[in-house]
Design a protein around this motif. Structure first.
Motif, PDB file in Angstrom:
ATOM      1  N   TYR A 131      -4.554   5.233  -5.104  1.00  0.00           N
ATOM      2  CA  TYR A 131      -4.007   3.930  -5.485  1.00  0.00           C
ATOM      3  C   TYR A 131      -2.488   4.045  -5.524  1.00  0.00           C
ATOM      4  CZ  TYR A 131      -4.403  -0.537  -8.156  1.00  0.00           C
ATOM      5  OH  TYR A 131      -4.372  -1.852  -8.579  1.00  0.00           O
ATOM      6  N   VAL A 132      -1.913   4.651  -4.438  1.00  0.00           N
ATOM      7  CA  VAL A 132      -0.499   4.997  -4.487  1.00  0.00           C
ATOM      8  C   VAL A 132       0.414   3.877  -4.002  1.00  0.00           C
ATOM      9  CG1 VAL A 132      -1.096   7.414  -4.154  1.00  0.00           C
ATOM     10  CG2 VAL A 132      -0.327   6.065  -2.191  1.00  0.00           C
ATOM     11  N   GLY A 133      -0.160   2.766  -3.541  1.00  0.00           N
ATOM     12  CA  GLY A 133       0.659   1.626  -3.128  1.00  0.00           C
ATOM     13  C   GLY A 133       1.132   0.847  -4.343  1.00  0.00           C
ATOM     14  N   ILE A 134       2.356   1.091  -4.776  1.00  0.00           N
ATOM     15  CA  ILE A 134       2.817   0.527  -6.049  1.00  0.00           C
ATOM     16  C   ILE A 134       2.937  -0.995  -6.002  1.00  0.00           C
ATOM     17  CG2 ILE A 134       5.270   0.849  -5.482  1.00  0.00           C
ATOM     18  CD1 ILE A 134       5.651   1.505  -8.513  1.00  0.00           C
ATOM     19  N   HIS A 135       3.295  -1.558  -4.866  1.00  0.00           N
ATOM     20  CA  HIS A 135       3.427  -3.008  -4.793  1.00  0.00           C
ATOM     21  C   HIS A 135       2.042  -3.676  -4.839  1.00  0.00           C
ATOM     22  CE1 HIS A 135       7.619  -2.326  -4.091  1.00  0.00           C
ATOM     23  NE2 HIS A 135       7.343  -1.607  -3.012  1.00  0.00           N
ATOM     24  N   HIS A 136       1.049  -3.037  -4.206  1.00  0.00           N
ATOM     25  CA  HIS A 136      -0.321  -3.538  -4.314  1.00  0.00           C
ATOM     26  C   HIS A 136      -0.802  -3.466  -5.758  1.00  0.00           C
ATOM     27  CE1 HIS A 136      -4.595  -4.143  -3.530  1.00  0.00           C
ATOM     28  NE2 HIS A 136      -4.849  -3.000  -4.149  1.00  0.00           N
ATOM     29  N   ALA A 137      -0.581  -2.317  -6.392  1.00  0.00           N
ATOM     30  CA  ALA A 137      -1.010  -2.166  -7.787  1.00  0.00           C
ATOM     31  C   ALA A 137      -0.330  -3.200  -8.680  1.00  0.00           C
ATOM     32  CB  ALA A 137      -0.692  -0.749  -8.277  1.00  0.00           C
ATOM     33  N   THR A 138       0.933  -3.479  -8.410  1.00  0.00           N
ATOM     34  CA  THR A 138       1.663  -4.474  -9.203  1.00  0.00           C
ATOM     35  C   THR A 138       1.131  -5.877  -8.943  1.00  0.00           C
ATOM     36  OG1 THR A 138       3.649  -3.088  -9.169  1.00  0.00           O
ATOM     37  CG2 THR A 138       3.950  -5.414  -9.709  1.00  0.00           C
ATOM     38  N   ASN A 139       0.907  -6.215  -7.657  1.00  0.00           N
ATOM     39  CA  ASN A 139       0.416  -7.557  -7.320  1.00  0.00           C
ATOM     40  C   ASN A 139      -0.952  -7.818  -7.926  1.00  0.00           C
ATOM     41  OD1 ASN A 139       2.723  -8.027  -5.802  1.00  0.00           O
ATOM     42  ND2 ASN A 139       1.767  -7.452  -3.864  1.00  0.00           N
ATOM     43  N   ILE A 140      -1.838  -6.831  -7.831  1.00  0.00           N
ATOM     44  CA  ILE A 140      -3.184  -7.005  -8.387  1.00  0.00           C
ATOM     45  C   ILE A 140      -3.125  -7.011  -9.911  1.00  0.00           C
ATOM     46  CG2 ILE A 140      -5.459  -5.960  -8.604  1.00  0.00           C
ATOM     47  CD1 ILE A 140      -4.978  -7.229  -5.882  1.00  0.00           C
ATOM     48  N   GLY A 141      -2.350  -6.089 -10.473  1.00  0.00           N
ATOM     49  CA  GLY A 141      -2.254  -6.027 -11.927  1.00  0.00           C
ATOM     50  C   GLY A 141      -1.693  -7.299 -12.527  1.00  0.00           C
ATOM     51  N   ALA A 331       4.901   1.944   5.750  1.00  0.00           N
ATOM     52  CA  ALA A 331       4.111   2.730   4.811  1.00  0.00           C
ATOM     53  C   ALA A 331       4.983   3.454   3.800  1.00  0.00           C
ATOM     54  CB  ALA A 331       3.241   3.733   5.572  1.00  0.00           C
ATOM     55  N   ASP A 332       6.133   3.981   4.251  1.00  0.00           N
ATOM     56  CA  ASP A 332       6.949   4.762   3.319  1.00  0.00           C
ATOM     57  C   ASP A 332       7.535   3.902   2.202  1.00  0.00           C
ATOM     58  OD1 ASP A 332       8.717   3.435   4.964  1.00  0.00           O
ATOM     59  OD2 ASP A 332       9.930   5.176   5.451  1.00  0.00           O
ATOM     60  N   ALA A 333       7.708   2.598   2.479  1.00  0.00           N
ATOM     61  CA  ALA A 333       8.209   1.697   1.444  1.00  0.00           C
ATOM     62  C   ALA A 333       7.113   1.276   0.470  1.00  0.00           C
ATOM     63  CB  ALA A 333       8.829   0.456   2.089  1.00  0.00           C
ATOM     64  N   ALA A 334       5.868   1.566   0.829  1.00  0.00           N
ATOM     65  CA  ALA A 334       4.738   1.122   0.008  1.00  0.00           C
ATOM     66  C   ALA A 334       4.207   2.217  -0.906  1.00  0.00           C
ATOM     67  CB  ALA A 334       3.610   0.632   0.917  1.00  0.00           C
ATOM     68  N   MET A 335       4.458   3.503  -0.559  1.00  0.00           N
ATOM     69  CA  MET A 335       3.815   4.604  -1.261  1.00  0.00           C
ATOM     70  C   MET A 335       4.699   5.140  -2.388  1.00  0.00           C
ATOM     71  SD  MET A 335       2.122   6.619   2.010  1.00  0.00           S
ATOM     72  CE  MET A 335       1.436   7.947   0.993  1.00  0.00           C
ATOM     73  N   ILE A 359      -9.220  11.464   2.601  1.00  0.00           N
ATOM     74  CA  ILE A 359      -8.509  10.920   1.447  1.00  0.00           C
ATOM     75  C   ILE A 359      -7.792   9.650   1.878  1.00  0.00           C
ATOM     76  CG2 ILE A 359      -6.687  11.299  -0.259  1.00  0.00           C
ATOM     77  CD1 ILE A 359      -7.217  14.274  -0.093  1.00  0.00           C
ATOM     78  N   GLY A 360      -8.026   8.551   1.155  1.00  0.00           N
ATOM     79  CA  GLY A 360      -7.331   7.305   1.421  1.00  0.00           C
ATOM     80  C   GLY A 360      -6.128   7.166   0.505  1.00  0.00           C
ATOM     81  N   THR A 361      -5.098   6.514   1.018  1.00  0.00           N
ATOM     82  CA  THR A 361      -3.894   6.313   0.210  1.00  0.00           C
ATOM     83  C   THR A 361      -4.071   5.219  -0.827  1.00  0.00           C
ATOM     84  OG1 THR A 361      -3.055   4.703   1.814  1.00  0.00           O
ATOM     85  CG2 THR A 361      -2.365   7.007   2.077  1.00  0.00           C
ATOM     86  N   GLY A 362      -5.023   4.329  -0.627  1.00  0.00           N
ATOM     87  CA  GLY A 362      -5.042   3.074  -1.353  1.00  0.00           C
ATOM     88  C   GLY A 362      -4.266   2.034  -0.561  1.00  0.00           C
ATOM     89  N   THR A 363      -4.423   0.778  -0.939  1.00  0.00           N
ATOM     90  CA  THR A 363      -3.815  -0.322  -0.195  1.00  0.00           C
ATOM     91  C   THR A 363      -2.298  -0.207  -0.184  1.00  0.00           C
ATOM     92  OG1 THR A 363      -5.644  -1.707  -0.933  1.00  0.00           O
ATOM     93  CG2 THR A 363      -3.752  -2.829   0.043  1.00  0.00           C
ATOM     94  N   LEU A 364      -1.725  -0.338   1.019  1.00  0.00           N
ATOM     95  CA  LEU A 364      -0.279  -0.194   1.188  1.00  0.00           C
ATOM     96  C   LEU A 364       0.339  -1.568   1.433  1.00  0.00           C
ATOM     97  CD1 LEU A 364      -0.136   3.049   3.341  1.00  0.00           C
ATOM     98  CD2 LEU A 364      -0.008   2.800   0.852  1.00  0.00           C
ATOM     99  N   SER A 365       0.929  -2.120   0.396  1.00  0.00           N
ATOM    100  CA  SER A 365       1.634  -3.399   0.459  1.00  0.00           C
ATOM    101  C   SER A 365       3.113  -3.145   0.226  1.00  0.00           C
ATOM    102  CB  SER A 365       1.111  -4.357  -0.614  1.00  0.00           C
ATOM    103  OG  SER A 365      -0.267  -4.626  -0.443  1.00  0.00           O
ATOM    104  N   THR A 366       3.950  -3.936   0.877  1.00  0.00           N
ATOM    105  CA  THR A 366       5.384  -3.813   0.668  1.00  0.00           C
ATOM    106  C   THR A 366       5.854  -4.838  -0.362  1.00  0.00           C
ATOM    107  OG1 THR A 366       5.797  -5.244   2.568  1.00  0.00           O
ATOM    108  CG2 THR A 366       5.780  -2.885   2.963  1.00  0.00           C
ATOM    109  N   ALA A 367       7.128  -4.759  -0.699  1.00  0.00           N
ATOM    110  CA  ALA A 367       7.650  -5.613  -1.768  1.00  0.00           C
ATOM    111  C   ALA A 367       7.724  -7.083  -1.368  1.00  0.00           C
ATOM    112  CB  ALA A 367       9.038  -5.125  -2.193  1.00  0.00           C
ATOM    113  N   ASN A 368       7.829  -7.372  -0.056  1.00  0.00           N
ATOM    114  CA  ASN A 368       7.933  -8.773   0.366  1.00  0.00           C
ATOM    115  C   ASN A 368       6.563  -9.357   0.680  1.00  0.00           C
ATOM    116  OD1 ASN A 368       7.323  -8.117   3.212  1.00  0.00           O
ATOM    117  ND2 ASN A 368       9.323  -7.137   3.176  1.00  0.00           N
TER     118      ASN A 368
END
Length: 432
Positions: A131-141, A331-335, A359-368
């Protein structure tokens, strides 16, 4: 240890396989490995342009020490070899496919990709999704906890869960809508039936090469050497099933009905020209704990991979119109955590990883907004439906929809390489 570029990465190198020169995914600088079906027999191949080289048939042109591993129906035995063998095989294949003097010997072992079906490249023993995509985690959270989108542990520990290896399938396998328990907020009791909120997750997959013994963690400084290569990964998700079942233990039936992967393993060596420094953490964020911190990883642990998701409805395919692009980003901006940190953390308690583990990274979303990697984010949980390019509207996936993931790498002084695609068409749920 940071690996250096060699002649296989030379942007001036061309192949005598004409379709490889300028190919958007598989020039001679890529050479990903995969498994294809020749009749009913799975065989290991290497992609080159619109073709692939049958490595079992071409074994006489390779090191005899590799023959047994490369003649297997899956890549597991080969992945257990050392990274030195990986690099040696890449250099040999690059020479065979770029030297015109080798054409007569090699060409009989080429197969057109369009003429064969692809197979899962490995026998997957275990599958873990992070669950390393911080923007995805933020959007869902934010949809559930507006005042605290991220849980307090997120910036200290790479979050993950163990998925179901038996339901991982190669790109193109049908996506059968799952049945399960679901409960709307206005309902007093759950009901059982087809998922109403079927979604995709745009991810990268890591294929483990050499494993580690039980009780012997992989140090962060060595973790990158345990990653044999990368693929695209779609961890299909039934959001309504997940909302009802995930407390208190986490994902279960909402996730384990299917995970799709692209068929080609883009090797870690192929990705060397696209490595860069990990983006600095925002001011005030905690530094990684020592077991997750390494100078080489900080300097080269990020990958310049562009990732994209598109949707082709049944009506679009019938009209032969282009798919609608859902998301596009880097991807590098999402992880928030690197691939090496994922592997080091996974094994930090002594967990043994094995060749062929996924191993999956988790959903990779960017800030925009253009880089949101799931419909749950794009439609804000269904509150803002998306109008597609042909006028159809979607909040979540409908039967007949085809979801297509793609990815590629570009950098100054390097030839573009790609991952191919990872796709699946949604089929109706079984009758209940």
């Amino acid at each position: 240890m940071v690996q250096r570029l060699d002649e296989t990465h030379d942007p001036a190198r061309r192949s005598w396989v004409d379709s490889a020169n300028g190919h958007f995914d598989f020039p001679v600088q890529n050479l990903p490995l995969g498994v294809f079906l020749r009749g009913d027999e799975p065989r290991i191949g290497c992609a080159i342009g619109d073709h692939m080289l049958d490595l079992s048939a071409a074994a006489g042109l390779l090191d005899p020490a590799w023959q047994r591993a490369l003649s297997q129906p899956v890549l597991n035995d080969w992945l257990a070899h050392s990274p030195g063998d990986d690099r040696a095989l890449r250099r040999r294949l690059s020479a065979l496919l770029s030297d015109p003097a080798q054409r007569a010997a090699v060409e009989p072992h080429l197969v057109k990709q369009a003429d064969v079906a692809m197979h899962l490249p490995v026998r997957i023993g275990d599958y873990t999704d992070f669950y390393v995509g911080i923007h995805h985690a933020t959007n869902i959270g934010r949809q559930f906890r507006p005042d605290q989108p991220l849980m307090p542990n997120y910036k200290y520990v790479p979050i993950g869960y163990h998925g179901r290896a038996s339901s991982v399938r190669v790109s193109g396998a049908p996506v059968i809508r799952p049945n399960g328990q679901r409960k709307r907020p206005d309902e007093t009791e759950p009901s059982y039936g087809p998922a109403r909120r079927l979604d995709y997750e745009l991810e990268l997959g890591l294929w483990i090469g050499r494993g580690n013994a039980l009780g012997e963690p992989v140090p962060i400084g060595e973790a990158a050497q345990h990653i044999a290569g990368y693929c695209l990964l779609n961890d299909w998700s039934a959001r309504d099933l997940q909302a009802w079942e995930y407390q208190p233990l986490g994902p279960f039936l909402a996730k384990n009905f299917l995970t799709s992967v692209s068929p080609w393993m883009v090797t870690s060596d192929a990705l060397l020209p696209f490595r860069s420094a990990i983006p600095e953490r925002p001011a005030g964020d905690p530094a990684p704990l020592p077991y997750l911190d390494d100078a080489d990883d900080r300097a080269t642990g990020a990958l310049a991979i562009t990732i994209e998701a598109s949707l082709a409805t049944a009506a679009m395919r019938a009209a032969r119109t282009a798919p609608h692009r859902l998301s596009h980003g880097e991807a590098d901006a999402a992880m928030y955590w690197s691939a090496a940190q994922i592997v080091a953390h996974h094994s930090s308690n002594g967990c043994n990883l094995s060749p062929g583990d996924l191993i999956g990274t988790g959903t990779l979303s960017t800030a925009n907004d253009d880089g949101r990697g799931s419909l749950m984010e794009i439609s804000q949980g269904g509150a803002t439906p998306l109008t597609l390019s042909n006028g159809e509207v979607r909040s979540f996936l409908e039967d007949g929809d085809e979801l297509i993931l793609s990815a590629w790498c570009e950098a100054p002084g390097a030839v573009r390489i790609g991952f191919g695609t990872c796709s699946g068409i949604v089929m109706p749920a079984p009758a209940t």
